[in-house]
Write a protein that holds these residues in place. Structure first.
Motif, PDB file in Angstrom:
ATOM      1  N   TYR A 723       0.845  -1.194   0.000  1.00  0.00           N
ATOM      2  CA  TYR A 723       0.000   0.000   0.000  1.00  0.00           C
ATOM      3  C   TYR A 723       0.882   1.245   0.000  1.00  0.00           C
ATOM      4  N   PRO A 724       0.518   2.273  -0.762  1.00  0.00           N
ATOM      5  CA  PRO A 724       1.329   3.490  -0.794  1.00  0.00           C
ATOM      6  C   PRO A 724       1.057   4.378   0.420  1.00  0.00           C
ATOM      7  N   LEU A 725       1.332   3.867   1.605  1.00  0.00           N
ATOM      8  CA  LEU A 725       1.102   4.614   2.835  1.00  0.00           C
ATOM      9  C   LEU A 725       2.388   5.289   3.270  1.00  0.00           C
ATOM     10  N   LEU A 726       2.321   6.609   3.394  1.00  0.00           N
ATOM     11  CA  LEU A 726       3.440   7.378   3.913  1.00  0.00           C
ATOM     12  C   LEU A 726       3.112   7.709   5.365  1.00  0.00           C
ATOM     13  N   ASP A 727       3.692   6.952   6.272  1.00  0.00           N
ATOM     14  CA  ASP A 727       3.333   7.045   7.691  1.00  0.00           C
ATOM     15  C   ASP A 727       3.804   8.378   8.246  1.00  0.00           C
ATOM     16  N   ASN A 728       2.859   9.181   8.706  1.00  0.00           N
ATOM     17  CA  ASN A 728       3.216  10.491   9.250  1.00  0.00           C
ATOM     18  C   ASN A 728       3.748  10.404  10.667  1.00  0.00           C
ATOM     19  N   LYS A 729       3.716   9.216  11.261  1.00  0.00           N
ATOM     20  CA  LYS A 729       4.235   9.065  12.629  1.00  0.00           C
ATOM     21  C   LYS A 729       5.723   8.719  12.637  1.00  0.00           C
ATOM     22  N   LEU A 730       6.278   8.393  11.479  1.00  0.00           N
ATOM     23  CA  LEU A 730       7.685   8.043  11.378  1.00  0.00           C
ATOM     24  C   LEU A 730       8.504   9.244  10.924  1.00  0.00           C
ATOM     25  N   ARG A 731       9.775   9.228  11.228  1.00  0.00           N
ATOM     26  CA  ARG A 731      10.676  10.279  10.777  1.00  0.00           C
ATOM     27  C   ARG A 731      11.950   9.623  10.255  1.00  0.00           C
ATOM     28  N   PRO A 732      12.005   9.311   8.958  1.00  0.00           N
ATOM     29  CA  PRO A 732      13.200   8.659   8.413  1.00  0.00           C
ATOM     30  C   PRO A 732      14.412   9.578   8.473  1.00  0.00           C
ATOM     31  N   VAL A 733      15.572   8.962   8.473  1.00  0.00           N
ATOM     32  CA  VAL A 733      16.832   9.712   8.447  1.00  0.00           C
ATOM     33  C   VAL A 733      17.347   9.698   7.012  1.00  0.00           C
ATOM     34  N   PHE A 734      17.451  10.876   6.410  1.00  0.00           N
ATOM     35  CA  PHE A 734      17.844  10.993   5.008  1.00  0.00           C
ATOM     36  C   PHE A 734      19.294  11.438   4.911  1.00  0.00           C
ATOM     37  N   THR A 735      19.953  10.954   3.893  1.00  0.00           N
ATOM     38  CA  THR A 735      21.332  11.363   3.611  1.00  0.00           C
ATOM     39  C   THR A 735      21.467  11.883   2.184  1.00  0.00           C
ATOM     40  N   THR A 736      20.355  12.072   1.499  1.00  0.00           N
ATOM     41  CA  THR A 736      20.379  12.505   0.105  1.00  0.00           C
ATOM     42  C   THR A 736      19.500  13.732  -0.061  1.00  0.00           C
ATOM     43  N   ASP A 737      19.438  14.219  -1.294  1.00  0.00           N
ATOM     44  CA  ASP A 737      18.550  15.337  -1.588  1.00  0.00           C
ATOM     45  C   ASP A 737      17.572  14.927  -2.682  1.00  0.00           C
ATOM     46  N   LEU A 738      16.717  15.861  -3.075  1.00  0.00           N
ATOM     47  CA  LEU A 738      15.628  15.566  -3.993  1.00  0.00           C
ATOM     48  C   LEU A 738      16.120  15.070  -5.346  1.00  0.00           C
ATOM     49  N   GLY A 739      17.270  15.534  -5.784  1.00  0.00           N
ATOM     50  CA  GLY A 739      17.777  15.154  -7.095  1.00  0.00           C
ATOM     51  C   GLY A 739      18.079  13.678  -7.232  1.00  0.00           C
ATOM     52  N   ASP A 740      18.314  12.996  -6.110  1.00  0.00           N
ATOM     53  CA  ASP A 740      18.668  11.580  -6.179  1.00  0.00           C
ATOM     54  C   ASP A 740      17.487  10.686  -6.542  1.00  0.00           C
ATOM     55  N   ILE A 741      16.258  11.175  -6.376  1.00  0.00           N
ATOM     56  CA  ILE A 741      15.095  10.352  -6.730  1.00  0.00           C
ATOM     57  C   ILE A 741      14.300  10.974  -7.871  1.00  0.00           C
TER      58      ILE A 741
END
Length: 899
Positions: A723-741
């Motif tokens: 399911y395309p659920l973007l859980d608003n209760k989580l906070r992922p740790v990112f090491t990239t920027d928008l250009g990478d995706i």
């Protein structure tokens, strides 16, 4: 007459860019870039409002369309697509250009409640248009946009549409206008009150019917067969009015037990198969181009590698070239608890039919049979799904909720809470459940409305009195003695054990699904698995008194304290009886754990809340009796010497408290609910003294379960079903920027109007079909001029606009308002007669720089509810990131973290 693009050199670029899939360059050599893309548009802004859509509806639209929750929400009657499955957009649909109009059967609001009241107040159509449409925006502006199957809700669009509606509504200052505004504000309260009453009525019907037929497996009341054993015998254990089937047949001695055993097994299998057959009536087929996996709770999905292009949400241009050759996917909306799907739907994902009338009726009847079968399942999860179905159907009463998906989800949040409220008899726990578990968007106004809905549902249930006790709780226990200080360490131990038990239960369910449910016969015939589970349940459960009880009745016995009048076998007279009770409870614990594991996920309505509490309650009661035995054996120990000197085995230790503490902690380990569970346990007991043990055990259980298995049972379902659920209760740790995706820009994904603002409709159709072929039914096409982003047209809106055209092969579409095409028309003398598509274009799509941090992108998708984000490089268009692509990226991060 409009002329074809092939005869006009000005359109060669727009036509040729579709012939080969070339990468879209963000730099245009030799073309002057305007200082502002909006400055040119302001020169020709004399067009109707983007939200003035009433006048743009096609004249050939039927005045009344009879559609239901399974109907194509993008269809006319002359080109109807079956929405028990999603559309196969790869097919050529120009022969039916009206095949995607997005209107429901209630789009003709002449008979709606709001219009009838307005008519009664003298608010006629002519006067209404004069008084409420000064800015050419109709009262209900969003008539053309309806959400397609498996798309995402455009929260921003719905919020803006509702803001325009409110602005026009409040523009009237006369008495009738104020009265109409008051009624508009009262609609939400009226709606949730109706939902609460209907939900309580359905809960009453399910409870009364299920209790009447549950004990038919063991016998019947000779006076009236619909009475259960407790009512037939006036609370006594046995009476002459109640006869087993063996007694009715005249058997005696050892043969009586075996006849009762065989009939018991037959009833268990019959009820289970009947429930499964009802559930299979909701069968829904999904074409392979949507690439969903199972969409049900059998946990037997075939998850593809996380980085695979065929993953749900992947939008790579080279995928799904042969998707139409793959087999379709089947799912059953009435199966399972439905909580995971309700959570995904409330987050903005659209699944037509999952909350429809057919699902409501079938699930209500099927859950009665599944409960009567005696399998290890509960009704609390299905109550949430049933209540949400009621809320979804009730939204059709008022146009502002029926035609606005964002507003509708506020009501669905309240409805889901009322389901928990009537399931446990805990209205406050229901509010917290909606806030903590299922709701994605929960403003303060919705919180108060949800509380009101739960109160109405609870009051209605108390009036109906389904349990015959005058109470609304499924069971009520009262503890007389307070807990001792030394017990706090035992409560912490219970939290650790119960949390670990819940986490291992999740792992066991996943292992069972990936092994047993992979057998081809089980996948092909779901009723076979149901029959096997029912057979095992009947064969094992009959010989143990506690496994044969209904789950709610068993949980009540486990949590009940012992007193002088207690006749329960769980209440020992002296300490020497405690080891025998522990052994008996130990066998019941093993059996219930096994049955709950193999039952969860079969094709019947089945909840996990109370079954998990029963397993935890058995564990807690075992530990409680063990502690009780130790205190009884060593009464002089200094820690408990003072309370041990008092009379009674429960002077120091009440095993029922341990059972309820462990029950809540185990449910926390399975579902990861925390505050909700502590409040529900308090509402079940009414004991303020024991709130601290409940809360402490729940906290420790959540920490333990998170350490062993990060996913709850519903998170696991969401992940395995992609399911395309973007859980608003989580906070992922990112090491990239928008250009990478950001995917490389391609001509098939862009509408370039650099040479001319007119684009052939055939070109737009091919671009739209390309979006559909890669799964972006809710995607969009950026409008670019000189590599500058000047707008974006959503795919559903583009499909609507194209389907309105009379001659799609030769039609030209105006994509931006400039003076270019006006000047051309005057100089060459030709009559273009273009179709104005500018009202369907968003002139200000959300755009971020390609170097934007991923945390900002995450907040945009979560807080704004965007479907997609446009990406710019040095002010020029560089690409578009869809929400599903971002969700796929988040899953890749989680996968890398695990490996």
């Amino acid at each position: 007459m409009p002329r074809s693009a092939q005869t006009d050199p000005g359109f060669l670029m727009a036509e040729e860019e579709d012939e080969e899939d070339t990468t879209f360059s963000p730099i245009a050599a030799g073309i002057a870039t305007p200082t502002s893309p909006t400055a040119t548009r302001r020169l020709h802004s004399a067009r109707t409002s983007d939200l003035d859509l009433r006048s743009r509806l096609p004249s050939r639209l039927p005045s009344r369309l009879h559609l239901d929750e399974h109907s194509n929400l993008l269809a006319f009657s002359d080109g109807m697509r079956n929405y028990t499955s999603a559309p196969n957009t790869a097919a050529h649909r120009r022969s039916s250009r009206a095949s995607s109009i997005l209107l429901s059967k209630n789009h003709n609001r002449s008979g709606s409640l709001g219009v009838r009241l307005a008519t009664a107040l003298g608010f006629d159509k002519a006067r209404g248009e004069a008084g409420l449409a000064e800015s050419k925006v109709s009262l209900f502006t969003d008539e053309r946009v309806w959400y397609d199957q498996f798309t995402s809700t455009d929260w921003v669009h719905d919020s803006i549409a509702d803001a325009f509606r409110l602005r026009d509504l409040r523009s009237r200052k006369d008495f009738r206008g104020r009265l109409y505004a008051w009624f508009d504000g009262a609609q939400g309260w009226i709606l949730v009150a109706i939902i609460g009453i209907i939900t309580a009525s359905l809960a009453y019907f399910i409870t009364i019917t299920e209790t009447s037929i549950f004990e038919l497996k063991e016998g019947f009341c000779t006076g009236q067969w619909t009475l259960n054993k407790r009512i037939c015998c006036n609370g006594k254990e046995n009476c002459s009015a109640w006869q087993s089937w063996g007694q009715r047949m005249g058997w005696g001695g050892s043969g009586l037990v075996w006849i009762d055993f065989m009939i018991y097994v037959v009833f268990v299998i019959a009820f289970a198969i009947a429930s499964c057959m009802l559930t299979l009536l909701t069968r829904t087929e999904i074409p392979s181009n949507y690439s969903l996996t199972t969409l049900d709770e059998n946990l037997a999905a075939d998850p593809k590698p996380v980085g695979s292009n065929e993953d749900k949400g992947a939008v790579d241009d080279h995928t799904r070239d042969h998707a139409h050759d793959a087999p379709s996917t089947i799912y059953y909306p009435a199966a399972g608890s439905g909580v995971a799907e309700v959570k995904v739907i409330l987050s903005g994902f659209v699944v037509h039919g999952y909350l429809g009338l057919k699902t409501l009726v079938v699930k209500t009847l099927a859950v009665i049979l599944s409960l009567a079968s005696g399998m290890s399942l509960g009704k609390e999860g299905p109550y949430v799904h049933i209540a949400t179905c009621v809320g979804n159907i009730a939204c059709r009463l008022f146009s502002k909720y029926n035609h606005n998906d964002g507003k509708r989800r506020e009501v669905l949040s309240a409805a889901a809470a009322s389901g928990v409220g009537v399931a446990f008899g805990a209205p406050i726990g229901g509010v917290l459940f909606s806030l903590e578990e299922v709701s994605y968007y929960f403003p303060p106004k919705t919180l108060f409305r949800t509380f009101f809905c739960c109160i109405v549902a609870s009051l209605s249930l108390k009036f109906l009195n389904p349990y015959g006790t005058g109470k609304i709780v499924i069971f009520e226990v009262r503890y007389v003695t307070d807990w001792q200080f030394f017990e706090i360490f035992v409560f912490i131990l219970l939290g650790v054990l119960s949390g670990a038990l819940g986490a291992f239960f999740i792992k066991a369910c996943a292992i069972w699904a990936r092994t047993f449910r992979k057998i081809p016969a089980i996948k092909k015939w779901p009723v076979l698995e149901v029959a096997l589970v029912a057979l095992i349940t009947g064969l094992i459960s009959f010989w143990n008194h506690y496994t044969k009880l209904a789950v709610t009745e068993l949980l009540f016995d486990l949590a009940s304290p012992c007193n002088i009048d207690s006749s329960s076998s769980l209440c020992p007279i002296d300490g020497n009886e405690i080891p025998g009770i522990i052994r008996y409870l130990g066998s019941a614990f093993v059996i219930k754990s096994l049955l709950t594991t193999i039952t969860f996920g079969i094709k019947v309505p089945a909840g996990i809340y109370v079954p998990s509490m029963v397993v935890g309650g058995l564990l807690g009661r075992i530990i409680g009796h063990a502690v009780q035995y130790i205190v009884h054996s060593y009464p002089g120990f200094s820690i408990w010497s003072q309370c041990a000197a008092e009379d009674g085995l429960e002077s120091c230790v009440t095993p029922g408290v341990y059972a309820l503490v462990a029950a809540g902690a185990t449910m926390c380990g399975v579902t990861r609910l925390s505050v909700t569970l502590a409040v529900i346990l308090f509402e079940l007991t009414g004991s303020l003294d024991h709130v601290l043990p409940f809360s402490l055990a729940v906290l420790v259980a959540k920490w333990t379960a998170d350490a062993i298995e990060p996913l709850s049972i519903y998170d696991l379902l969401t992940e395995m079903n992609s399911y395309p659920l973007l859980d608003n209760k989580l906070r992922p740790v990112f090491t990239t920027d928008l250009g990478d995706i950001t995917p490389a820009g391609r001509s098939r994904r862009v509408i370039d109007v650099s040479n001319s603002p007119l684009v052939p409709a055939s070109t737009l159709r091919r671009k739209l079909e390309h979006l559909h072929s890669v799964g972006e039914v809710d995607g969009g096409l950026p409008v670019v001029r000189n590599n500058i982003l000047v707008g974006l047209i959503p795919a559903p809106d583009l499909e609507f606009a194209l389907d309105k055209l009379d001659d799609e092969e030769t039609s030209l579409c105006l994509m931006i308002q400039t003076s270019t095409w006006h000047d051309t028309e005057e100089t060459d003398g030709h009559d273009y007669e273009p179709t104005d598509f500018t009202p369907f274009i968003d002139p200000a799509p959300v755009a971020l720089d390609i170097h934007s941090p991923m945390d900002l992108v995450f907040q945009c998708f979560v807080k704004l509810g965007l479907r997609y984000v446009c990406v710019l490089r040095d002010g020029q268009y560089a690409g578009l990131v869809h929400k599903k692509t971002f969700v796929k990226y988040i899953k890749e991060l989680d996968h890398k973290k695990e490996t």
